[in-house]
Design an enzyme around this catalytic site. Sequence first.
Site, short mmCIF file in Angstrom:
data_model
loop_
_atom_site.label_atom_id
_atom_site.label_comp_id
_atom_site.label_asym_id
_atom_site.label_seq_id
_atom_site.Cartn_x
_atom_site.Cartn_y
_atom_site.Cartn_z
N CYS A 8 39.46 46.58 47.34
CA CYS A 8 38.36 45.77 46.82
C CYS A 8 38.36 45.91 45.31
CB CYS A 8 37.02 46.13 47.46
SG CYS A 8 36.37 47.75 47.05
N CYS A 82 37.98 40.01 47.82
CA CYS A 82 38.07 39.99 46.36
C CYS A 82 38.94 38.85 45.84
CB CYS A 82 38.53 41.34 45.82
SG CYS A 82 40.04 41.99 46.57
N CYS A 86 42.19 40.58 43.38
CA CYS A 86 42.96 41.66 43.98
C CYS A 86 44.44 41.38 43.76
CB CYS A 86 42.68 41.77 45.48
SG CYS A 86 41.08 42.49 45.86
#
Length: 129
Positions: A8, A82, A86
């Site tokens: 995350c 995310c 990410c």
Amino acid sequence: MKAVLFVCVENSNRSQMAEAFARLHGSNHLEAFSAGSNPSGQVNPKAIAAMQEKGYDLTIHHSKSFSDLPDAQFDFVITMGCGDRCSHIPALIREDWDLPDPKTLPPDEFNRVRDEIEHRVLDLLTRIN
């Protein structure tokens, strides 16, 4: 043993709890890791309290970046909603669990996210075995 990475943004809530549940429920089947694309530097006290209710001591964890990860091939990389924040980490299987960031949620809603993470980790474990 399968290697699973949970990702995350801050590595202070969702990915930390997912790593904890994977260790709690699947330590015989996988190695669990977590990291953040922009780590906060600490695990959220709300996450620590929420996991304490589940019998897991999250105080032994710390917020990590991708550079803190071992040089390993991951079988699974699970992102926690995310999106493009990410980084792409190579894995045999990639999944995105579109989960809200619970950091500002009140305890009952935070715990709902925690419980959903546990449910998804348990489902992942059934698919790994």
